[in-house]
Design a protein around this motif. Structure first.
Motif, PDB file in Angstrom:
ATOM      1  N   VAL A  80       0.854  -1.189   0.000  1.00  0.00           N
ATOM      2  CA  VAL A  80       0.000   0.000   0.000  1.00  0.00           C
ATOM      3  C   VAL A  80       0.891   1.241   0.000  1.00  0.00           C
ATOM      4  O   VAL A  80       2.007   1.212   0.522  1.00  0.00           O
ATOM      5  CB  VAL A  80      -0.950   0.029   1.224  1.00  0.00           C
ATOM      6  N   PRO A  81       0.436   2.334  -0.579  1.00  0.00           N
ATOM      7  CA  PRO A  81       1.253   3.561  -0.608  1.00  0.00           C
ATOM      8  C   PRO A  81       1.578   4.053   0.804  1.00  0.00           C
ATOM      9  O   PRO A  81       0.754   3.948   1.715  1.00  0.00           O
ATOM     10  CB  PRO A  81       0.353   4.559  -1.338  1.00  0.00           C
ATOM     11  N   ARG A  82       2.779   4.588   0.970  1.00  0.00           N
ATOM     12  CA  ARG A  82       3.200   5.115   2.280  1.00  0.00           C
ATOM     13  C   ARG A  82       3.408   6.625   2.243  1.00  0.00           C
ATOM     14  O   ARG A  82       3.870   7.222   3.205  1.00  0.00           O
ATOM     15  CB  ARG A  82       4.503   4.418   2.732  1.00  0.00           C
ATOM     16  N   SER A  83       3.117   7.244   1.114  1.00  0.00           N
ATOM     17  CA  SER A  83       3.230   8.697   0.985  1.00  0.00           C
ATOM     18  C   SER A  83       2.055   9.177   0.141  1.00  0.00           C
ATOM     19  O   SER A  83       1.176   8.382  -0.220  1.00  0.00           O
ATOM     20  CB  SER A  83       4.565   9.078   0.334  1.00  0.00           C
ATOM     21  N   ASN A  84       2.022  10.444  -0.173  1.00  0.00           N
ATOM     22  CA  ASN A  84       0.913  10.997  -0.942  1.00  0.00           C
ATOM     23  C   ASN A  84       0.777  10.288  -2.289  1.00  0.00           C
ATOM     24  O   ASN A  84       1.702  10.281  -3.096  1.00  0.00           O
ATOM     25  CB  ASN A  84       1.135  12.496  -1.153  1.00  0.00           C
ATOM     26  N   TRP A  85      -0.373   9.686  -2.520  1.00  0.00           N
ATOM     27  CA  TRP A  85      -0.601   8.918  -3.746  1.00  0.00           C
ATOM     28  C   TRP A  85      -2.032   9.197  -4.222  1.00  0.00           C
ATOM     29  O   TRP A  85      -2.964   8.442  -3.960  1.00  0.00           O
ATOM     30  CB  TRP A  85      -0.395   7.425  -3.486  1.00  0.00           C
ATOM     31  N   PRO A  86      -2.243  10.308  -4.909  1.00  0.00           N
ATOM     32  CA  PRO A  86      -3.603  10.679  -5.311  1.00  0.00           C
ATOM     33  C   PRO A  86      -4.166   9.722  -6.352  1.00  0.00           C
ATOM     34  O   PRO A  86      -3.416   9.111  -7.117  1.00  0.00           O
ATOM     35  CB  PRO A  86      -3.415  12.083  -5.894  1.00  0.00           C
ATOM     36  N   PRO A  87      -5.475   9.576  -6.413  1.00  0.00           N
ATOM     37  CA  PRO A  87      -6.085   8.750  -7.460  1.00  0.00           C
ATOM     38  C   PRO A  87      -5.857   9.385  -8.818  1.00  0.00           C
ATOM     39  O   PRO A  87      -5.523  10.572  -8.910  1.00  0.00           O
ATOM     40  CB  PRO A  87      -7.574   8.745  -7.080  1.00  0.00           C
ATOM     41  N   ARG A 231       1.460  -4.321  -6.232  1.00  0.00           N
ATOM     42  CA  ARG A 231      -0.004  -4.373  -6.159  1.00  0.00           C
ATOM     43  C   ARG A 231      -0.585  -5.051  -7.400  1.00  0.00           C
ATOM     44  O   ARG A 231      -1.564  -5.800  -7.319  1.00  0.00           O
ATOM     45  CB  ARG A 231      -0.583  -2.956  -6.002  1.00  0.00           C
ATOM     46  N   VAL A 232       0.013  -4.758  -8.550  1.00  0.00           N
ATOM     47  CA  VAL A 232      -0.448  -5.392  -9.785  1.00  0.00           C
ATOM     48  C   VAL A 232      -0.145  -6.889  -9.758  1.00  0.00           C
ATOM     49  O   VAL A 232      -1.032  -7.733  -9.965  1.00  0.00           O
ATOM     50  CB  VAL A 232       0.217  -4.755 -11.027  1.00  0.00           C
ATOM     51  N   ASN A 233       1.103  -7.222  -9.476  1.00  0.00           N
ATOM     52  CA  ASN A 233       1.576  -8.595  -9.585  1.00  0.00           C
ATOM     53  C   ASN A 233       0.935  -9.537  -8.573  1.00  0.00           C
ATOM     54  O   ASN A 233       0.570 -10.674  -8.905  1.00  0.00           O
ATOM     55  CB  ASN A 233       3.104  -8.613  -9.415  1.00  0.00           C
ATOM     56  N   TYR A 234       0.804  -9.082  -7.341  1.00  0.00           N
ATOM     57  CA  TYR A 234       0.389  -9.985  -6.272  1.00  0.00           C
ATOM     58  C   TYR A 234      -1.044  -9.791  -5.795  1.00  0.00           C
ATOM     59  O   TYR A 234      -1.532 -10.576  -4.971  1.00  0.00           O
ATOM     60  CB  TYR A 234       1.354  -9.850  -5.088  1.00  0.00           C
ATOM     61  N   HIS A 235      -1.734  -8.774  -6.289  1.00  0.00           N
ATOM     62  CA  HIS A 235      -3.102  -8.533  -5.838  1.00  0.00           C
ATOM     63  C   HIS A 235      -4.089  -8.368  -6.991  1.00  0.00           C
ATOM     64  O   HIS A 235      -5.197  -8.882  -6.917  1.00  0.00           O
ATOM     65  CB  HIS A 235      -3.145  -7.292  -4.943  1.00  0.00           C
TER      66      HIS A 235
END
Length: 499
Positions: A80-87, A231-235
């Motif tokens: 999961v993102p740990r810094s600012n990651w806007p949609p 996130r793509v590969n494992y989720h």
């Protein structure tokens, strides 16, 4: 216009360069010859000194511990993102189409790269095309292998994804946007996408990147971009329900009788041709391998004895069996084989089967028509992938250029540091060469001495040429009580769930 003496100087320089190349070539051959001559001697000097003075590496391997996951050291998977990651913004810069070539796992890494490229360019990603026909003669496509709805939904906070480029109305007519075709450089840096690719996208409204295998650099100094790949590969990339059901059916049958190990036995024509390891085969078999190499790989002079001495040849089935027996596994060990058609046939498999008779594959575990009808091509590779992912132990026999093995090693690491046995082919080469030359005393002890120093699936530093897809530590992992804040688990970290 040349200056006086310039032509003579040029000739002398050319002659000197030619001599230098000859000297370098001679030194290269002498170096390889030296390796072949002294490698066994050096190994045994090393073996006897380390056996008496290196208590950190015991000569015995606790096989029972290997059936459990490796020590995590307090690390847990977290992408999961740990810094600012806007949609993604409501308006994108255009559409991105990609054609993913190669086999299932090469395509898988290409899909991860495509999602990241779309994020980098603020593009709307069109569902990636799988070039299945050129490799598997299978036209299943993305929709036939992966759960499309899950893929799009799970990445909605990262990129916009559509199944096809929509039609547009212009001058009262309806037509599709024609994507401008580009061939990305291999391992292209991020700035290629933010300049060349983005410029064409804005100009044409859509771009089509083909081929798209290894077209985005793996090592990127941006942990959030790397976590998106995870996130793509494992989720996000989940196989379709019927593939998951087939896979779990096989795993449940195998596990009903206890622990089981999976082995990717990469003793197949394409890999043997690539490695240039021909001499153990008959004249007719060598002719087939050399023809395949000439048609599919760049011309290069490869000498078997030299390749063998530095661990560049795939392990034979018998060598795999000898390694496992030396480690302490016995004949009651259940083994699932993930492999295509083994080159050389039963004469290479029989020695392995005599050591470990309980060998299975997806057809033998359940010979029902359901499995027979659904385990060919990409679907068969997907089933093998899931069984190997869920097995207690996984062993790749040639994890160099093998996308299947490399991706599985990374996925098992992310799924809780599941045990992996990774033979050190270079370290084992002099041991096997001595055995072939009749020096068998201490063979199993020598094998254990090499294998005890290998990684069994725990967290370890990624060192080139190891791929990010083989080892996403530390970017895609965290510790609750980490000293370094960048490694600390986010307070709102949720387990996305790897299947």
């Amino acid at each position: 216009m040349r200056r006086p003496g310039e032509g003579a100087t040029s000739k002398r320089l050319h002659h000197n360069r030619h001599q230098l190349k000859q000297v370098k070539g001679l030194f290269g051959k002498l170096a390889i010859a030296a390796i072949l001559l002294i490698a066994p001697t050096l190994y045994f000097v090393y073996f006897f000194t380390t056996s008496s003075s290196s208590p950190d590496f015991p000569s015995e391997i606790d096989v029972q511990k290997l059936w459990d996951s490796a020590d995590s050291g307090g690390w847990k998977p977290s992408s999961v993102p740990r810094s600012n990651w806007p949609p993604p913004p409501s308006e994108s810069n255009g559409y991105l189409r990609v054609r993913c070539n190669g086999g299932l796992n090469q395509q898988r890494t290409a899909i991860c790269n495509a999602v990241l490229a779309a994020r980098i360019m603020n593009a709307t990603l069109v569902l990636p095309e799988l070039d299945a026909n050129s490799y598997w003669h299978d036209d299943s496509g993305f929709q036939g292998i992966y759960d499309v709805h899950h893929f799009i939904k799970s990445l909605q906070n990262d990129v916009r994804i559509v199944e096809s480029i929509p039609e547009i109305k212009k001058n009262g007519k309806t037509k599709k946007i024609k994507a401008f075709q580009l061939r990305p450089p291999r391992d292209a840096p991020i700035d290629w996408y933010t300049t060349v690719a983005l410029e064409k996208m804005k100009e044409h409204g859509a771009i089509y990147l083909t081929p798209f295998s290894h077209r985005l650099a793996e090592e990127i100094n941006n942990p959030e971009y790397q976590r998106l790949r995870c996130r793509v590969n494992y989720h996000a990339l989940i196989f379709k329900p019927h593939i998951m059901e087939l896979s779990h059916k096989i795993v449940n049958k195998l596990r009903s009788q206890g622990h089981f190990m999976s082995i990717h036995l990469r003793f197949e024509m394409d890999m043997l041709s690539f490695a240039g390891c021909f001499d153990i085969f008959s004249a007719e078999e060598q002719k087939i391998l050399k023809k395949y190499r000439k048609e599919n790989f760049a011309e290069k002079k490869l000498i078997y004895s030299e390749r063998r001495a530095i661990g560049k040849c795939p392990l034979t089935p018998e060598e795999v069996g000898l390694i496992l027996r030396a480690m302490g596994f016995n004949s009651s060990t259940r083994i699932y084989l993930a492999a295509g058609e083994l080159f050389g046939g039963e004469r290479f498999m029989n020695p392995f089967r005599s050591i470990f008779p309980l060998l299975e594959n997806h057809s033998s575990v359940d010979p029902s028509s359901e499995l027979q009808d659904n385990t060919q091509g990409l679907i068969g590779s997907a089933v093998d992938y899931m069984v190997c992912l869920l097995s207690d132990i996984f062993m790749p026999t040639y994890d160099g250029p093998s996308n299947f093995a490399n991706n599985l090693l990374g996925h098992r690491l992310y799924s809780g540091f599941r045990t992996a046995i990774r033979p050190d082919r270079k370290g084992l080469a002099p041991v096997f060469i001595d055995r072939e030359n009749g020096r068998v005393d201490g063979f199993e002890e020598s094998v254990r001495r090499v294998m005890v120093k290998t990684s069994f699936g725990g967290p370890h530093k990624r060192v080139s040429p190891e791929s990010f897809y083989t080892n996403s530590w530390p970017e895609c992992f965290c510790q609750k009580m980490a000293v370094n804040t960048r490694d600390r688990c986010p307070s709102d970290d949720v387990d996305l769930g790897s299947r």
